[in-house]
Design a protein around this motif. Sequence first.
Motif, PDB file in Angstrom:
ATOM      1  N   HIS A  37       0.831  -1.130   0.018  1.00 21.68           N
ATOM      2  CA  HIS A  37       0.186  -0.121   0.413  1.00 21.68           C
ATOM      3  C   HIS A  37       0.963   1.079   0.302  1.00 21.68           C
ATOM      4  O   HIS A  37       0.510   2.171  -0.727  1.00 21.68           O
ATOM      5  N   LEU A  38       1.810   1.086   1.020  1.00 28.48           N
ATOM      6  CA  LEU A  38       2.626   2.027   0.579  1.00 28.48           C
ATOM      7  C   LEU A  38       3.422   2.706  -0.531  1.00 28.48           C
ATOM      8  O   LEU A  38       3.420   4.228  -0.843  1.00 28.48           O
ATOM      9  N   GLN A  39       3.645   1.453  -0.945  1.00 32.82           N
ATOM     10  CA  GLN A  39       4.573   1.791  -2.449  1.00 32.82           C
ATOM     11  C   GLN A  39       3.178   2.105  -3.149  1.00 32.82           C
ATOM     12  O   GLN A  39       4.347   3.162  -4.865  1.00 32.82           O
ATOM     13  N   GLU A  40       2.338   1.426  -3.773  1.00 33.22           N
ATOM     14  CA  GLU A  40       1.341   2.065  -4.344  1.00 33.22           C
ATOM     15  C   GLU A  40       1.320   4.039  -4.061  1.00 33.22           C
ATOM     16  O   GLU A  40       0.825   4.512  -4.926  1.00 33.22           O
ATOM     17  N   HIS A  41       0.546   4.148  -2.588  1.00 35.02           N
ATOM     18  CA  HIS A  41       0.105   5.622  -2.416  1.00 35.02           C
ATOM     19  C   HIS A  41       1.422   6.640  -1.196  1.00 35.02           C
ATOM     20  O   HIS A  41       0.471   7.531  -1.727  1.00 35.02           O
ATOM     21  N   ALA A  42       1.869   6.126  -1.310  1.00 39.13           N
ATOM     22  CA  ALA A  42       3.017   6.981  -0.425  1.00 39.13           C
ATOM     23  C   ALA A  42       4.474   7.009  -0.452  1.00 39.13           C
ATOM     24  O   ALA A  42       4.654   8.057   0.336  1.00 39.13           O
ATOM     25  N   LEU A  43       4.633   7.083  -1.495  1.00 39.79           N
ATOM     26  CA  LEU A  43       6.190   7.033  -2.434  1.00 39.79           C
ATOM     27  C   LEU A  43       6.163   8.525  -2.649  1.00 39.79           C
ATOM     28  O   LEU A  43       7.814   8.876  -1.595  1.00 39.79           O
ATOM     29  N   VAL A  74      -7.843  -6.715   5.421  1.00 45.30           N
ATOM     30  CA  VAL A  74      -8.012  -5.499   5.803  1.00 45.30           C
ATOM     31  C   VAL A  74      -7.609  -4.362   4.507  1.00 45.30           C
ATOM     32  O   VAL A  74      -6.480  -5.215   3.501  1.00 45.30           O
ATOM     33  N   ASP A  75      -8.300  -3.970   4.330  1.00 46.24           N
ATOM     34  CA  ASP A  75      -8.176  -2.910   3.337  1.00 46.24           C
ATOM     35  C   ASP A  75      -7.998  -1.662   3.496  1.00 46.24           C
ATOM     36  O   ASP A  75      -8.915  -0.560   4.339  1.00 46.24           O
ATOM     37  N   PHE A  76      -6.837  -0.392   3.452  1.00 44.14           N
ATOM     38  CA  PHE A  76      -6.411   0.306   3.674  1.00 44.14           C
ATOM     39  C   PHE A  76      -7.531   1.024   3.123  1.00 44.14           C
ATOM     40  O   PHE A  76      -7.019   2.559   3.892  1.00 44.14           O
ATOM     41  N   GLN A  77      -7.310   1.079   2.210  1.00 39.89           N
ATOM     42  CA  GLN A  77      -8.192   1.878   1.276  1.00 39.89           C
ATOM     43  C   GLN A  77      -9.358   2.941   2.156  1.00 39.89           C
ATOM     44  O   GLN A  77     -10.180   3.673   1.887  1.00 39.89           O
ATOM     45  N   HIS A 126      -0.965   7.441   6.319  1.00 37.44           N
ATOM     46  CA  HIS A 126      -0.421   6.831   7.292  1.00 37.44           C
ATOM     47  C   HIS A 126      -0.472   6.288   8.515  1.00 37.44           C
ATOM     48  O   HIS A 126       0.000   4.983   9.403  1.00 37.44           O
ATOM     49  N   LEU A 127      -1.397   5.071   8.196  1.00 36.90           N
ATOM     50  CA  LEU A 127      -2.313   4.245   8.499  1.00 36.90           C
ATOM     51  C   LEU A 127      -0.643   2.480   8.622  1.00 36.90           C
ATOM     52  O   LEU A 127      -0.607   2.329   9.819  1.00 36.90           O
TER      53      LEU A 127
END
Length: 348
Positions: A270-276, A304-307, A313-314
Motif C-alpha cells: 500500500h505504501l509503495q502504491e500510495h505513499a512514495l 484489511v483494506d487500507f483504502q 499514514h495508517l
Amino acid sequence: MATDPLSELQDDLNLDDTNQSLSQLKLASIDDKDWPADEVPAFPKSEDSKGSPEPVTHLRWDDPYYDIARHHIVEVAGDDKYGRKVILFSACRMPPSHQLDHVKLLGYLKFTLDQYVESDYTLVYLHHGLTSENKPSLSWLRDAYREFDRKYKKNIKALYIVHPTMFIKTLLILFKPLISFKFGRKIFYVNFLSELEEYVKLEQLGIPSQVLKYDEYLRSLQKPSQVPQKPIPPRPPLPNQQFGVSLQHLREKSPDQLCVPLVVRETIAHLQEHALATEGIFRRSANTQVVRDVQQKYNNGVPVDFQQYEDVHLPAVILKTFLRELPEPLLTFDLYSHVVSFQSLCSQ
C-alpha cells in the motif's frame, strides 16, 4: 514572601464551582473523586532503592543549559507504545525556587521539545514532589503556557499528568480561558503508574525512586477494589495472530510458508502504491483506536483494506507497530553488539 498558588485561589473558588467548571472544561479522564492534597509524606531517594538509576547529563559543563540539565527535570525517555517520542518532566527533581532559574527552565524545555515537535510526541508530567518550596508562581505557569504556541501544541498527542492533586485540578480551572477544547482532550490524568503502562513503557521512563514509593503509598491507601489489578497473564496466540508473535511462528502458521509476514507484505504494498511521495510518511501517527481495530482484524484473520480508512499514514503506523511488537527484533539480540560496533569500523 512568596504566596502559595492555592491560597491565591481560595477567595475565588469553592468546591461546587470547581466541579461545575470541570464539567464544562471536558478534560479527558476527569472525575469527581477526592484528589490527594499537595502536602504528602516525603519519600527521599536512597541508595538501596529499586528505582531507576539517575540519568546521565549529556551536555558539557560549559553548555548554556548545563545548570538546568544537571537536575534531570526534563528528560527524553524513549518512545511510547505508538512510536511517539516521550518527554518526561519530573517535579520532584526541581530544587527550591530560589535555587532554580524558572525562565531558563522554560527555555530548556522548549530547547528539548524543538528537537521533536515536527513529529508526534507525548509529554509525561510526574506531579509528585511539587511542594511549596519548589512550586513556581502562577504568573510563571501562565506565561509558560502562553509560550507554547501552535508549533508545540499541534503534534503533542497526549499529556499524561501522573499522581494529580487538588492543586492541578484547581489550576486547570484557573487556566480554563487559555485552554482550547482541542488541547483539553489531549490531557489525561493517571492516578497510578500501572494505568500509564498501557500507553508508555515504564522501564524506559527512568521514574525517580521517590515517585515509585509514592505510587506504592497511594496504592496501600486504596481498597482492594480500587487498586488496579495485576495484568492478566498472556493468552496463547490466536490461530491467525500477527502481532506480538515471533517470525518463526508466523512462518509455521502461514499456509504457503512465506518468509515475509502478511502484515509486512500488505502495508509495504500500500505504501509503495500510495505513499512514495508523502513526506514524513513514517513520522506521523494515526488514530489510536483505528490502529487497534486494524491489529484486531489481522489477529482474527479478517482481511484489511487500507483504502477504506483514507489515511496514508495508517499502514506506516501498522508496519512500525508490527516490528515494535516482535518478541525479538529483526536484527536479533545476538547480533546487537555486532551491529553497534559498525560505527567503529574504518572506512575503506
